[in-house]
Design a protein around this motif. Structure first.
Motif, PDB file in Angstrom:
ATOM      1  N   LEU A  20     -17.204  12.467  28.744  1.00  0.00           N
ATOM      2  CA  LEU A  20     -18.538  12.266  29.309  1.00  0.00           C
ATOM      3  C   LEU A  20     -19.605  12.925  28.444  1.00  0.00           C
ATOM      4  O   LEU A  20     -20.632  12.313  28.132  1.00  0.00           O
ATOM      5  CB  LEU A  20     -18.586  12.828  30.732  1.00  0.00           C
ATOM      6  N   TRP A  40     -16.702  15.666  39.549  1.00  0.00           N
ATOM      7  CA  TRP A  40     -15.287  15.360  39.742  1.00  0.00           C
ATOM      8  C   TRP A  40     -14.435  15.999  38.638  1.00  0.00           C
ATOM      9  O   TRP A  40     -13.401  16.620  38.912  1.00  0.00           O
ATOM     10  CB  TRP A  40     -15.063  13.845  39.752  1.00  0.00           C
ATOM     11  N   TRP A  69     -19.418   8.076  42.090  1.00  0.00           N
ATOM     12  CA  TRP A  69     -19.485   7.567  40.721  1.00  0.00           C
ATOM     13  C   TRP A  69     -19.185   6.073  40.668  1.00  0.00           C
ATOM     14  O   TRP A  69     -19.892   5.315  39.984  1.00  0.00           O
ATOM     15  CB  TRP A  69     -18.515   8.334  39.820  1.00  0.00           C
ATOM     16  N   THR A  87     -22.200   4.105  42.396  1.00  0.00           N
ATOM     17  CA  THR A  87     -23.436   4.121  41.609  1.00  0.00           C
ATOM     18  C   THR A  87     -23.270   3.387  40.278  1.00  0.00           C
ATOM     19  O   THR A  87     -24.217   2.759  39.802  1.00  0.00           O
ATOM     20  CB  THR A  87     -23.930   5.557  41.361  1.00  0.00           C
ATOM     21  N   SER A  88     -22.091   3.426  39.699  1.00  0.00           N
ATOM     22  CA  SER A  88     -21.852   2.671  38.460  1.00  0.00           C
ATOM     23  C   SER A  88     -21.920   1.173  38.714  1.00  0.00           C
ATOM     24  O   SER A  88     -22.467   0.417  37.904  1.00  0.00           O
ATOM     25  CB  SER A  88     -20.500   3.034  37.855  1.00  0.00           C
ATOM     26  N   SER A 126     -22.066  12.905  39.352  1.00  0.00           N
ATOM     27  CA  SER A 126     -20.888  12.896  40.219  1.00  0.00           C
ATOM     28  C   SER A 126     -19.596  12.878  39.399  1.00  0.00           C
ATOM     29  O   SER A 126     -18.610  13.514  39.775  1.00  0.00           O
ATOM     30  CB  SER A 126     -20.932  11.722  41.189  1.00  0.00           C
ATOM     31  N   LEU A 127     -19.599  12.165  38.262  1.00  0.00           N
ATOM     32  CA  LEU A 127     -18.404  12.177  37.412  1.00  0.00           C
ATOM     33  C   LEU A 127     -18.183  13.562  36.799  1.00  0.00           C
ATOM     34  O   LEU A 127     -17.053  14.045  36.702  1.00  0.00           O
ATOM     35  CB  LEU A 127     -18.500  11.118  36.317  1.00  0.00           C
ATOM     36  N   ASP A 169     -27.903   6.022  37.089  1.00  0.00           N
ATOM     37  CA  ASP A 169     -27.183   6.573  35.937  1.00  0.00           C
ATOM     38  C   ASP A 169     -27.070   8.089  36.050  1.00  0.00           C
ATOM     39  O   ASP A 169     -26.005   8.665  35.790  1.00  0.00           O
ATOM     40  CB  ASP A 169     -27.895   6.173  34.644  1.00  0.00           C
ATOM     41  N   ALA A 222     -24.592   8.822  38.838  1.00  0.00           N
ATOM     42  CA  ALA A 222     -23.223   8.498  38.415  1.00  0.00           C
ATOM     43  C   ALA A 222     -22.682   9.567  37.475  1.00  0.00           C
ATOM     44  O   ALA A 222     -21.552  10.045  37.644  1.00  0.00           O
ATOM     45  CB  ALA A 222     -23.193   7.134  37.736  1.00  0.00           C
ATOM     46  N   ASN A 223     -23.467   9.956  36.498  1.00  0.00           N
ATOM     47  CA  ASN A 223     -23.000  10.966  35.542  1.00  0.00           C
ATOM     48  C   ASN A 223     -22.834  12.333  36.194  1.00  0.00           C
ATOM     49  O   ASN A 223     -21.890  13.061  35.887  1.00  0.00           O
ATOM     50  CB  ASN A 223     -23.948  11.043  34.344  1.00  0.00           C
TER      51      ASN A 223
END
Length: 92
Positions: free
Chosen positions: A84, A60, A30, A33-34, A56-57, A50, A53-54
């Motif tokens: 999120l 997590w 995250w 990639t962010s 993977s977040l 994007d 990143a989203n």
């Protein structure tokens, strides 16, 4: 030793107080990639970054919610997951 609410909230199974940990793979992905999304502010690359990143977040937060070492880490996962989803609903 009595297992108090404080202990369940902030201590792990070894009795150590845990508020932060070393980042695991989804959190590292995250972050990377962010940052890369800032380098590529538009186009297909930005869209893919994007999405990654989203995803993977979300992963997590899901892992923290169900496998966090204490109630604080699980609450943190829930807060990030709700944030999120709310952020994506608001800006989509």
């Amino acid at each position: 030793m009595e297992n108090t609410f404080f202990d369940k909230t902030f201590r792990d199974n070894e009795g150590k107080i845990v508020l932060a940990q070393m980042p695991n793979l989804p959190l590292i992905v995250w972050i990377v990639t962010s940052l890369l999304a800032l380098v590529f502010p538009s186009g297909k690359i930005n869209t893919a970054l994007d999405l990654l990143a989203n995803g993977s977040l979300f992963t997590w937060a899901w892992l923290e919610l169900f496998q966090g070492v204490n109630y604080f880490r699980r609450a943190l996962g829930l807060a990030v997951l709700i944030g999120l989803i709310a952020f994506k609903i608001q800006y989509s």
